[in-house]
Design a protein around this motif. Sequence first.
Motif, PDB file in Angstrom:
ATOM      1  N   UNK A  49      11.900 -13.260 -13.559  1.00 28.78           N
ATOM      2  CA  UNK A  49      12.750 -13.601 -14.212  1.00 28.78           C
ATOM      3  C   UNK A  49      13.149 -15.197 -15.394  1.00 28.78           C
ATOM      4  N   UNK A  50      12.427 -16.189 -14.221  1.00 29.96           N
ATOM      5  CA  UNK A  50      12.187 -17.527 -14.185  1.00 29.96           C
ATOM      6  C   UNK A  50      11.248 -17.243 -16.245  1.00 29.96           C
ATOM      7  N   UNK A  51      10.351 -16.503 -16.062  1.00 31.56           N
ATOM      8  CA  UNK A  51       9.650 -16.932 -16.952  1.00 31.56           C
ATOM      9  C   UNK A  51       9.703 -15.815 -17.798  1.00 31.56           C
ATOM     10  N   UNK A  52      10.475 -15.106 -18.364  1.00 31.87           N
ATOM     11  CA  UNK A  52      10.720 -14.176 -19.215  1.00 31.87           C
ATOM     12  C   UNK A  52      12.178 -14.444 -19.876  1.00 31.87           C
ATOM     13  N   UNK A  53      13.451 -14.149 -19.265  1.00 38.07           N
ATOM     14  CA  UNK A  53      14.758 -13.508 -19.756  1.00 38.07           C
ATOM     15  C   UNK A  53      15.220 -15.102 -19.355  1.00 38.07           C
ATOM     16  N   UNK A  55      17.718 -16.392 -15.524  1.00 42.87           N
ATOM     17  CA  UNK A  55      18.723 -15.475 -14.950  1.00 42.87           C
ATOM     18  C   UNK A  55      20.131 -15.342 -15.833  1.00 42.87           C
ATOM     19  N   UNK A  56      20.321 -16.080 -16.871  1.00 40.68           N
ATOM     20  CA  UNK A  56      21.146 -15.739 -17.878  1.00 40.68           C
ATOM     21  C   UNK A  56      21.264 -14.491 -18.453  1.00 40.68           C
ATOM     22  N   UNK A  57      20.263 -14.495 -19.038  1.00 42.84           N
ATOM     23  CA  UNK A  57      19.661 -13.323 -19.519  1.00 42.84           C
ATOM     24  C   UNK A  57      19.631 -11.973 -18.931  1.00 42.84           C
ATOM     25  N   UNK A  58      19.665 -11.834 -17.814  1.00 38.85           N
ATOM     26  CA  UNK A  58      19.702 -10.849 -16.410  1.00 38.85           C
ATOM     27  C   UNK A  58      21.326 -11.398 -16.280  1.00 38.85           C
ATOM     28  N   UNK A  59      21.784 -11.660 -15.587  1.00 35.04           N
ATOM     29  CA  UNK A  59      23.506 -11.502 -15.480  1.00 35.04           C
ATOM     30  C   UNK A  59      24.202  -9.983 -16.995  1.00 35.04           C
ATOM     31  N   UNK A  70      24.601 -16.614  -8.905  1.00 34.75           N
ATOM     32  CA  UNK A  70      24.671 -15.222  -7.662  1.00 34.75           C
ATOM     33  C   UNK A  70      23.286 -14.262  -7.384  1.00 34.75           C
ATOM     34  N   UNK A  71      22.612 -14.386  -8.683  1.00 29.30           N
ATOM     35  CA  UNK A  71      21.517 -13.558  -9.077  1.00 29.30           C
ATOM     36  C   UNK A  71      20.435 -14.467  -8.603  1.00 29.30           C
ATOM     37  N   UNK A  72      20.497 -15.738  -9.243  1.00 28.75           N
ATOM     38  CA  UNK A  72      19.753 -16.728  -8.401  1.00 28.75           C
ATOM     39  C   UNK A  72      19.467 -17.131  -6.694  1.00 28.75           C
ATOM     40  N   UNK A  73      20.195 -17.263  -6.228  1.00 28.47           N
ATOM     41  CA  UNK A  73      19.932 -16.662  -4.898  1.00 28.47           C
ATOM     42  C   UNK A  73      20.061 -15.513  -3.996  1.00 28.47           C
ATOM     43  N   UNK A  78      15.800 -17.998   1.205  1.00 31.12           N
ATOM     44  CA  UNK A  78      17.369 -16.992   1.724  1.00 31.12           C
ATOM     45  C   UNK A  78      18.136 -16.355   1.547  1.00 31.12           C
ATOM     46  N   UNK A  79      17.607 -16.130   0.102  1.00 28.57           N
ATOM     47  CA  UNK A  79      18.739 -14.842   0.234  1.00 28.57           C
ATOM     48  C   UNK A  79      18.167 -13.538   0.341  1.00 28.57           C
ATOM     49  N   UNK A  80      19.872 -12.866   0.327  1.00 27.40           N
ATOM     50  CA  UNK A  80      19.730 -11.408   1.132  1.00 27.40           C
ATOM     51  C   UNK A  80      20.015 -10.210   0.297  1.00 27.40           C
ATOM     52  N   UNK A  81      19.695 -10.192  -1.190  1.00 26.92           N
ATOM     53  CA  UNK A  81      20.373  -8.673  -1.805  1.00 26.92           C
ATOM     54  C   UNK A  81      20.442  -8.071  -0.852  1.00 26.92           C
ATOM     55  N   UNK A  82      21.853  -7.020  -1.517  1.00 29.61           N
ATOM     56  CA  UNK A  82      21.608  -5.770  -0.970  1.00 29.61           C
ATOM     57  C   UNK A  82      20.049  -4.844  -1.959  1.00 29.61           C
ATOM     58  N   UNK A  83      19.655  -3.771  -1.521  1.00 21.37           N
ATOM     59  CA  UNK A  83      19.096  -2.844  -1.831  1.00 21.37           C
ATOM     60  C   UNK A  83      19.744  -2.473  -3.463  1.00 21.37           C
ATOM     61  N   UNK A  84      21.065  -1.911  -3.709  1.00 22.66           N
ATOM     62  CA  UNK A  84      21.401  -1.873  -4.836  1.00 22.66           C
ATOM     63  C   UNK A  84      21.593  -2.632  -6.022  1.00 22.66           C
TER      64      UNK A  84
END
Length: 122
Positions: A49-53, A55-59, A70-73, A78-84
């Motif tokens: 994500x950092x190398x391409x789009x 996190x703003x582009x991802x959002x 939030x996506x960065x976190x 230490x991030x614990x994203x939900x599978x979805x």
Amino acid sequence: MALTREFKDTVKTRADKDPAFRRALIVEAVTSLLEGDVEIGKSILRNYVNATIGFRGLAEGLGGDRDPKSLMRMLSDGGNPRMNNVFEILKFCQQNEGITLEINPHVTSERKRKASSSRQTA
């Protein structure tokens, strides 16, 4: 382990020039996740994500209702994203690269050995 700016710049430079490298980052992230190495999988996905789009582009790509921080976190150490959320991110990354990943199951040699030995004892 924190990445140096030099490493991040190197990954970005390579990603800018090499579509195969970008695709390999996605494949490696998914492979790590499937092997249970969640921290490595998140780290590689974060590098992509950092190398391409970014996190703003991802959002924006996820519909614009996500906070880039939030996506960065989610993808941080230490991030614990939900599978979805992980699958939404992976789906967008695949679309961004114009690829579709498929899972091809393979029986491991240990699994074959166990199946073979259980047939012999039955």
